[in-house]
Design an enzyme around this catalytic site. Sequence first.
Site, PDB file in Angstrom:
ATOM      1  N   CYS A   8       7.269  30.993 -25.151  1.00  0.00           N
ATOM      2  CA  CYS A   8       6.931  29.667 -25.649  1.00  0.00           C
ATOM      3  C   CYS A   8       6.067  28.922 -24.645  1.00  0.00           C
ATOM      4  CB  CYS A   8       8.183  28.852 -25.939  1.00  0.00           C
ATOM      5  SG  CYS A   8       7.752  27.243 -26.623  1.00  0.00           S
ATOM      6  N   GLY A  59      -2.064  30.537 -36.923  1.00  0.00           N
ATOM      7  CA  GLY A  59      -2.817  30.523 -38.173  1.00  0.00           C
ATOM      8  C   GLY A  59      -3.851  31.638 -38.242  1.00  0.00           C
TER       9      GLY A  59
HETATM   10  C1  FMN Z   1       5.073  24.257 -35.349  1.00  0.00           C
HETATM   11  C2  FMN Z   1       5.419  25.576 -34.754  1.00  0.00           C
HETATM   12  C3  FMN Z   1       6.605  25.732 -34.043  1.00  0.00           C
HETATM   13  C4  FMN Z   1       6.944  26.957 -33.466  1.00  0.00           C
HETATM   14  N1  FMN Z   1       8.128  27.081 -32.801  1.00  0.00           N
HETATM   15  C5  FMN Z   1       8.493  28.302 -32.304  1.00  0.00           C
HETATM   16  C6  FMN Z   1       9.757  28.489 -31.691  1.00  0.00           C
HETATM   17  O1  FMN Z   1      10.570  27.580 -31.619  1.00  0.00           O
HETATM   18  N2  FMN Z   1      10.068  29.730 -31.192  1.00  0.00           N
HETATM   19  C7  FMN Z   1       9.184  30.779 -31.277  1.00  0.00           C
HETATM   20  O2  FMN Z   1       9.473  31.874 -30.817  1.00  0.00           O
HETATM   21  N3  FMN Z   1       7.967  30.631 -31.884  1.00  0.00           N
HETATM   22  C8  FMN Z   1       7.616  29.417 -32.395  1.00  0.00           C
HETATM   23  N4  FMN Z   1       6.385  29.283 -33.011  1.00  0.00           N
HETATM   24  C9  FMN Z   1       5.480  30.450 -33.117  1.00  0.00           C
HETATM   25  C10 FMN Z   1       5.624  31.135 -34.480  1.00  0.00           C
HETATM   26  O3  FMN Z   1       6.929  31.602 -34.667  1.00  0.00           O
HETATM   27  C11 FMN Z   1       4.618  32.293 -34.620  1.00  0.00           C
HETATM   28  O4  FMN Z   1       4.878  33.259 -33.621  1.00  0.00           O
HETATM   29  C12 FMN Z   1       3.177  31.854 -34.467  1.00  0.00           C
HETATM   30  O5  FMN Z   1       2.994  30.577 -35.036  1.00  0.00           O
HETATM   31  C13 FMN Z   1       2.178  32.834 -35.095  1.00  0.00           C
HETATM   32  O6  FMN Z   1       2.378  32.981 -36.479  1.00  0.00           O
HETATM   33  P1  FMN Z   1       1.560  32.128 -37.588  1.00  0.00           P
HETATM   34  O7  FMN Z   1       0.116  32.256 -37.290  1.00  0.00           O
HETATM   35  O8  FMN Z   1       1.972  32.734 -38.901  1.00  0.00           O
HETATM   36  O9  FMN Z   1       2.024  30.715 -37.475  1.00  0.00           O
HETATM   37  C14 FMN Z   1       6.039  28.059 -33.589  1.00  0.00           C
HETATM   38  C15 FMN Z   1       4.853  27.903 -34.304  1.00  0.00           C
HETATM   39  C16 FMN Z   1       4.530  26.686 -34.887  1.00  0.00           C
HETATM   40  C17 FMN Z   1       3.222  26.569 -35.640  1.00  0.00           C
END
Ligand code: FMN
Lengths: 312, 312, 255, 255
Positions: free
Chosen positions: B130, B217
């Site tokens: 994170c 995204g």
């Molecule tokens: C608003 C937001 C909050 C997130 N919070 C966490 C989290 O608490 N723990 C974690 O491992 N990943 C967190 N992520 C990462 C997502 O789980 C994911 O790995 C990342 O967004 C890539 O996928 P995507 O492009 O489909 O969003 C977060 C992502 C977003 C956008």
Amino acid sequence: MIDLTTTLPGLSLKNPIMPASGCFGFGKEYSDVFDLNQLGAIIIKAATKEGRYGNSTPRVAETSAGMLNAIGLQNPGVENIIDNELPFLAKYDVPIIANVAGSSVEEYVEVTKAFTRTTAIQAIELNISCPNVKEGGIQFGTDPGLAAEVTSQVKEASHVPVYVKLSPNVSNIGVMAKAVESAGADGLSMINTLTGMQINLSSRKPLLANKTGGLSGPAIKPVAIRMIYEVKQQVSIPIIGMGGVMTAEDVLEFLLAGASAIAVGTANFHNPLVCPEIIEALPSVLKQYGFDSVEDAIGKGHEHAYTGLSRA
Amino acid sequence: MIDLTTTLPGLSLKNPIMPASGCFGFGKEYSDVFDLNQLGAIIIKAATKEGRYGNSTPRVAETSAGMLNAIGLQNPGVENIIDNELPFLAKYDVPIIANVAGSSVEEYVEVTKAFTRTTAIQAIELNISCPNVKEGGIQFGTDPGLAAEVTSQVKEASHVPVYVKLSPNVSNIGVMAKAVESAGADGLSMINTLTGMQINLSSRKPLLANKTGGLSGPAIKPVAIRMIYEVKQQVSIPIIGMGGVMTAEDVLEFLLAGASAIAVGTANFHNPLVCPEIIEALPSVLKQYGFDSVEDAIGKGHEHAYTGLSRA
Amino acid sequence: MINKEWMTIVAKEQIAKDTIEMTLSGSAVIDTAEPGQFVHINVGTNNTNLLRRPISIADVNKKEQTITIIFKIIGTGTDQLSKYTVGQELDVLVPCGQGYPISKVTMKKALVIGGGIGVPPLYYLAKQLQQKGIEVTAVIGFQSEEHVFYESKFSEIGSCHVVTDDGSYGFKGYVTDVLDQVDIAYDYYFSCGPTGMLKAVSKKLEDKKGYISIEQRMGCGIGACYACVVPTSEPNGFKKICKDGPVFEAKEVVL
Amino acid sequence: MINKEWMTIVAKEQIAKDTIEMTLSGSAVIDTAEPGQFVHINVGTNNTNLLRRPISIADVNKKEQTITIIFKIIGTGTDQLSKYTVGQELDVLVPCGQGYPISKVTMKKALVIGGGIGVPPLYYLAKQLQQKGIEVTAVIGFQSEEHVFYESKFSEIGSCHVVTDDGSYGFKGYVTDVLDQVDIAYDYYFSCGPTGMLKAVSKKLEDKKGYISIEQRMGCGIGACYACVVPTSEPNGFKKICKDGPVFEAKEVVL
Ligand SMILES: Cc1cc2nc3c(=O)[nH]c(=O)nc-3n(C[C@H](O)[C@H](O)[C@H](O)COP(=O)(O)O)c2cc1C
Ligand SMILES: Cc1cc2nc3c(=O)[nH]c(=O)nc-3n(C[C@H](O)[C@H](O)[C@H](O)COP(=O)(O)OP(=O)(O)OC[C@H]3O[C@@H](n4cnc5c(N)ncnc54)[C@H](O)[C@@H]3O)c2cc1C
Ligand SMILES: Cc1cc2nc3c(=O)[nH]c(=O)nc-3n(C[C@H](O)[C@H](O)[C@H](O)COP(=O)(O)OP(=O)(O)OC[C@H]3O[C@@H](n4cnc5c(N)ncnc54)[C@H](O)[C@@H]3O)c2cc1C
Ligand SMILES: Cc1cc2nc3c(=O)[nH]c(=O)nc-3n(C[C@H](O)[C@H](O)[C@H](O)COP(=O)(O)O)c2cc1C
Ligand code: FES
Ligand code: FES
């Protein structure tokens, strides 16, 4: 009058906009589309010692708000570039930056030495970050020791200032930047492309023949801005910023982050007139946001103390 | 009949689609929009030992084909999650994966131990990546030694399989993957967000209060596909893939790259029904490209010998 | 000289399955457009389709100052292009590349061989050849009946043989099968279509003189980015499809 | 219960500089829409505007099954939204958040204080208050004359004071200046506008009972992502603007 001029080691620019290496060839093709004298500078395609054919095709793919490329440093070789490409560019009143690539420290040095016989280039962009060649290229860009080594040797061989082009594919961009600054770099150029891949669902294979390619375009702009902002806090040499620039507003964002000049890559493919259009729009954008000059805006996104960003 | 089931350590999934951590809260809100029983699994928001408030706002910004977030691990603390959030989810016939975060190895271990008192979770996603917290978090994700250390200790403390969530902000993702595999990880989860920044031209400051945020995204999908493809060649534990998934076609691309299940993050904000819509579309997309089942497609993008990708 | 122009869509028609014919009106530059050249179109709004799409010039009307393009919807870019309506403007680079060198070769009879979306440029070529008094035979191949277009247009110019992969219309099989079965006399052949087809054609017609037009994924479309190279028969030789091509002498390039 | 609906644009009008009023027709869910709630709109095609845009409900017509929104074009999303035309459909989450709790508080007189694009939700609020027999006074602020809208609509409901930053129309200054100069009697105030304005209003009206509606950049818009939190007066307390708000008791939150 908004002052667009900006000065960097070896480069006295009438405006901060230059086409990025690899996205503008050696200028000839775009000279058919607009007057190159409008540009702040031109960064030409990578030069290696011998001519290279590059990778197999397909070499490009489109992605969301970006593209992948794996050209593989195709170029006619440094001697050929000096003899056959630079004379055309010398007719313009535009500083030329040569992008130097190689597979070994020796090759980087030899290419740099070869360039010493011409006055047609005003600076070197040392490409230690090209992700699309099998040997060399990126490991120089991810290892601070190797990066420093190649920088100091190229610096010694060069008759013009050296800008080291950093790869974004690293855990800690600040460490890389400081390593090449200590090794004598006159400036930085950042960022090169992020390594990416697209898989073709029908063929079930990576779309690019090279499998992976470099991701560029607006998709990577937030990464570029972050890295420039972070590096600006840690070095005192100037930065040529790039990565996803499409508009004059984007240019201002890079200036605020700490770039002193801006290169435009992928956007040229979307709109071959993008560089002159940005140059035309820049004064009113600067004015709209309260700046009288380009130099005024450089680094102005750093109002607050550096609190360490993501790694504090 | 196309078979959507897939089995991973601790997880027997009716389909490979699960909301990504942090993008779905603890499920309650989305249960107002669709029936959660449709999901393959749910990865809940990060848990830390004590409750955390997170970063100042603004916490999100939009970018080209992506977004930045810097929530900062806001959560009510692991005990609270077990007592007040998990009972609601236990009503559904859907495996729950708990995302474990912390600022020290001790905190990771304590959170993991706290979870041993509940049977409501089937796996742990160890969030060593994170980027939005001042202490801890990402340095575990960029240092193979630290990553291995925290993995093996959490693994020891855990009563369920442990998936280690890798950061893409590294020079060599394969090294990280192999380090945590050797340390006992049952699976990998990748990728987390790329660190990025957006600067507001009017205020001349980074738009996010935290300055940097995580880029997610469609913009990052090529990076995710590349890293999964690269890691798949180097480890034998299964991968939960994520990064920019918007459609069932994207899901197939991740399966071909080597993911065994797929998490959907940012897309939920664009379309709260995206998970059930993908699950509905998946059989016909699999069929269109010649697959009878999800497991059939896993890793099928690797027809050719591994030639080392960008770093060979 | 390549121009970046805003061209107005003056006509649009679906002429076969997923296949759209569009007529664009622009300024004087189209006077120089040659058969085999292409336009490079910005189909997207914003950043969705960042790269332009290359589409061949299928016809030119110098009096009306229009060019016609024919494209098949195969992905996001052509889908987006198909959504434009008459009266809207398109951002186009025109004309791109080198066309068929018909002023440089002398002949009495010509054979044009097209496959799928490789058929369009051959129509303007056939028209130009006919104007020069050259007898033109066309062999055009499609997936199946519903994909066939421009048969009657080619028939107005000379004899036209249609072939479909599944035999649902005309000959069954590939364009090369037609060449086996029908005896066609010609001095030069001109071909455009998928790479597989071009390979088969140039192999079969090894002893003939001919020109082929090649496709490749493009970046700039004007010769600057080296995305679209094709190896030539010389050692280490290469050409840029967007600038030196898309038309090449069949023996010049290695497919 | 939040619904994801395709709503049809049945009317669209520019009512002030860069300010568009749009009426959307949908199904029965709008029966439950309360003043102060918002809709979360997918303005983009493809991936250009990935995040939805929150826009307040400015009016509801239960008979016609329509809701009205008013928005100002300030960036790419609202610009995109302004390009939709009557007859097109919008992908909308409706209704979102908690509105003004007018059924829970008893009063005789109410003051509504709006600034800029904070004015729209107050219109439906004022209408509902009037229906309950409550006397409504409105103070609405805008940048300058060309930005003023809905003065006559508020005047139909009660007395309405307009203020502009530059004095080009009505009072000169801020809404708080009007409160200094005009003596208004009220039991509760209801305010919506930029955070700066809300701070000034709630500070000035510290001794009064009131509700404010807050803006913040949003991710999900339904309470799942923690993007839009606001600290509450309790230690470590917080609320989600999209779900617990956007309306809060003025003293409940810390701006
Ligand atoms: C608003 C937001 C909050 C997130 N919070 C966490 C989290 O608490 N723990 C974690 O491992 N990943 C967190 N992520 C990462 C997502 O789980 C994911 O790995 C990342 O967004 C890539 O996928 P995507 O492009 O489909 O969003 C977060 C992502 C977003 C956008
Ligand atoms: C010189 C030339 C002339 C052409 N003439 C025509 C024509 O007249 N009619 C017609 O229908 N098509 C023609 N094509 C093919 C046409 O360019 C592609 O079908 C189109 O680009 C596909 O875009 P898409 O977004 O729909 O597909 P996607 O697959 O979504 O496109 C993704 C990317 O791949 C590129 N791409 C995909 N397929 C091809 C292809 N076959 N050739 C080159 N690039 C491709 C796209 O340009 C884009 O950059 C021509 C191609 C070339 C190179
Ligand atoms: C509960 C609520 C109700 C609102 N009601 C209205 C209304 O009735 N009329 C109206 O004109 N505006 C209203 N707004 C503000 C409106 O959401 C923004 O003006 C709009 O999102 C700007 O989008 P953009 O793409 O044009 O601007 P950009 O600046 O390009 O948007 C970039 C990102 O920032 C977000 N953003 C930018 N400004 C704001 C803002 N002020 N508040 C929240 N997010 C923002 C966008 O949603 C987007 O995610 C409301 C906001 C909230 C939170
Ligand atoms: C087709 C293509 C070829 C490139 N070739 C080179 C190169 O030869 N040398 C180099 O240093 N960078 C090269 N780059 C990287 C660009 O110079 C630039 O750093 C990168 O694309 C990010 O900028 P952009 O998003 O504006 O394209 C290339 C990029 C593209 C898209
Ligand atoms: S597409 Fe750029 S050189 Fe051909
Ligand atoms: S926007 Fe996601 S919690 Fe409010």
